[in-house]
Design an enzyme around this catalytic site. Structure first.
Site, short mmCIF file in Angstrom:
data_model
loop_
_atom_site.label_atom_id
_atom_site.label_comp_id
_atom_site.label_asym_id
_atom_site.label_seq_id
_atom_site.Cartn_x
_atom_site.Cartn_y
_atom_site.Cartn_z
N GLU A 81 0.79 -1.23 0.00
CA GLU A 81 0.00 0.00 0.00
C GLU A 81 0.82 1.28 0.00
O GLU A 81 0.66 2.15 0.86
CB GLU A 81 -0.97 -0.01 1.18
CG GLU A 81 -2.00 -1.11 1.05
CD GLU A 81 -3.20 -0.95 1.99
OE1 GLU A 81 -3.17 -0.07 2.84
OE2 GLU A 81 -4.15 -1.73 1.83
N GLU A 106 -5.31 -8.64 0.23
CA GLU A 106 -6.14 -8.28 1.38
C GLU A 106 -7.57 -8.02 0.95
O GLU A 106 -7.82 -7.51 -0.15
CB GLU A 106 -5.63 -7.01 2.08
CG GLU A 106 -4.38 -7.21 2.90
CD GLU A 106 -3.91 -5.96 3.62
OE1 GLU A 106 -4.77 -5.18 4.07
OE2 GLU A 106 -2.69 -5.79 3.70
C1 BGP Z 1 -4.65 -2.26 5.03
C2 BGP Z 1 -3.31 -2.58 5.60
C3 BGP Z 1 -3.32 -3.54 6.73
C4 BGP Z 1 -4.58 -3.56 7.56
C5 BGP Z 1 -5.85 -3.32 6.81
C6 BGP Z 1 -7.05 -2.99 7.67
O1 BGP Z 1 -4.65 -0.92 4.64
O2 BGP Z 1 -2.42 -3.07 4.62
O3 BGP Z 1 -2.13 -3.41 7.44
O4 BGP Z 1 -4.47 -3.13 8.82
O5 BGP Z 1 -5.73 -2.30 5.88
O6 BGP Z 1 -7.02 -1.65 8.08
P1 BGP Z 1 -7.22 -1.19 9.56
O7 BGP Z 1 -6.23 -1.96 10.37
O8 BGP Z 1 -6.93 0.27 9.56
O9 BGP Z 1 -8.61 -1.51 9.91
#
Ligand code: BGP
Length: 465
Positions: free
Chosen positions: A163, A366
């Site tokens: 990201e 993801e």
């Molecule tokens: C993405 C990231 C992760 C993860 C996920 C969920 O942006 O790559 O590291 O955490 O999002 O987001 P959050 O943890 O802010 O709910």
């Protein structure tokens, strides 16, 4: 709900995590500090010192992943375990840890997918300017060299940078823009340096680990126009160019997206480009694109001078850009308890759009939902909202594959509960529940959620349900 399409036998049903959100052991075995270890966490949320103690419990966790039937496990390698100062002397204990972790996956026939950089820049490098300092490119190259020579024979898929677009656009929220860069111009310079670092790693991977494949892992959100007015359609084009294609065009084609370039020029955010940079970017050829997908954007025309990202540090950054777009809520979509729009059809849209533009295989690195899960007296967790979310998204994934998009695998977020980037552990994502809260570490015991059994069944049935 039914899903009859059978995915390929070799389809990589997996799950994801990242080092700083799962491992804990933040100062064990000579690990150096990363920006995540020193950042100020948001009120009432846990820090990242212990997380769910995966560093010490990885064997138990991987055994659970194997029981769930995972064919792949996507984790990240903490740069600060390998090179505690980000460069210079390497740390054998850290290198060994990832050998053990990878070997443990291989023992259960779980394919390791390793992210090289997931938000955790070594703090020692941050103090010297972080990604604003071109010397960080050399440090990343040094780190990459160790990663490929150590693990290149055992890891078939590497994700270079997780990201990058979110680090630039929302670095203040995830804690990747600390002291160094608070100005947009500087951030777009960082973006350029990170792209160079990624290109070097891609080339190096092909040289040192010829059997491995490598790709970037941006977070992609397509933009819908709020109405069918031509102005709103144009706004949607602007928004996707600035949020998505700026990054992927550089990673895949080695060129600046012309629409994003015009925006950078207009705002005086153009980066300085050294001789040879663009040739290098062109030379680096990713083998696939990893896509993190959570939601879409909806935008409209924005002619209001007051509504722009403005000074860095404002949480509304990148939500509106005068003359380009303004983000609005989408009345057709529901939201999670944490206010994230849920858009399964948008998942299919994303996959089609990304493949259409780049013609590379895709790996979903993801996708998932953060919820407040409850551990019942009898040790069960009834996370039906998560199951419903996955059913809807996997049904759209199947349709995208049927549309003709080559997808290698699906690694939802997350394999096990871990600490969210900025909302603590109360925002749970895992198939496995970990007994701790933001306030108390408790016993960190693992419990299988209902979604654990559901995913196991789905994998067994090659994605049908
Ligand atoms: C993405 C990231 C992760 C993860 C996920 C969920 O942006 O790559 O590291 O955490 O999002 O987001 P959050 O943890 O802010 O709910």
């Amino acid at each position: 709900m039914k899903q009859n399409f059978k995915f390929d036998k070799d389809f990589l049903w997996g799950a994801s995590t990242s080092a700083y959100q799962i491992e804990g052991a933040w100062d064990f075995d000579n690990k150096g500090k990363s920006v995540q270890d020193v950042k100020e966490v948001f009120e009432n949320t846990s820090d990242f010192k212990v997380c769910v103690d995966h560093y010490n419990r990885y064997k138990e966790d991987i055994k659970l992943f194997s029981e769930m039937g995972l064919k792949a496990y996507r984790f990240s390698i903490a740069w600060t375990r390998i090179l505690p100062n980000g460069k210079g002397k390497s740390n054998k204990k850290g290198i060994d840890f990832y050998h053990r972790l990878i070997d443990e996956c291989l023992k259960y026939d779980i394919i390791p997918i390793a992210t090289m950089f997931h938000f955790d820049l070594p703090y020692a490098l941050e103090k010297e300017g972080g990604w604003s300092n071109p010397a960080t490119i050399d440090a990343f190259e040094e780190f990459s060299r160790i990663v490929f020579s150590e693990y290149g024979e055992k890891v078939p898929y590497f994700l270079s940078i997780n990201e990058q677009n979110v680090m630039i656009l929302h670095g203040n929220v995830i804690g990747t823009s600390l002291e160094q860069e608070k100005q947009w111009k500087g951030l777009y310079q960082q973006n350029h340096y990170m792209q160079i670092a990624q290109a070097k790693a891609t080339i190096l991977c092909h040289e040192l680990a010829p059997n491995a494949k490598i790709g970037p892992a941006p977070n992609i959100s397509p933009a819908y126009p709020k109405s069918c007015s031509p102005e709103d359609y144009l706004a949607a084009m602007n928004a996707t160019a600035i949020r998505n294609w700026l990054y992927l065009d550089l990673s895949v084609y080695g060129q600046y997206n012309f629409q994003a370039w015009n925006y950078l020029k207009d705002r005086d955010y153009l980066p300085h480009i050294e001789d040879g940079d663009m040739e290098l970017l062109k030379q680096a050829k990713p083998d696939f694109i990893a896509v993190n997908y959570y939601n879409t954007m909806t935008v409209e025309e924005n002619t209001n001078k007051e509504e722009s990202s403005g000074e860095y540090g404002d949480q509304q950054i990148a939500m509106a850009e005068e003359g380009y777009y303004r983000q609005v809520n989408n009345p057709y979509l529901k939201e999670t308890d944490f206010g994230w729009e849920i858009d399964p059809v948008g998942f299919r849209v994303t996959l089609r759009e990304v493949y259409d533009r780049y013609k590379l295989p895709l790996l979903i690195s993801e996708n998932g939902i953060g919820t407040y899960d409850k551990l019942e007296e009898d040790g069960t967790i009834h996370d039906e909202e998560r199951i419903f979310y996955y059913e809807q998204h996997i049904a759209q994934l199947a349709k995208a594959v049927e549309d003709g998009v080559p997808v290698i695998g699906y690694c939802p977020w997350s394999a096990i509960d871990l600490i969210s980037t900025h909302q603590g552990i109360r925002k749970r994502y895992g198939f496995v529940y970990v007994n701790r809260s933001d306030e108390e570490l408790s016993d960190l015991k693992r419990y299988k959620k209902d979604s654990f059994y559901w995913y196991k069944e789905l994998i067994k049935n090659r994605g049908t349900f």
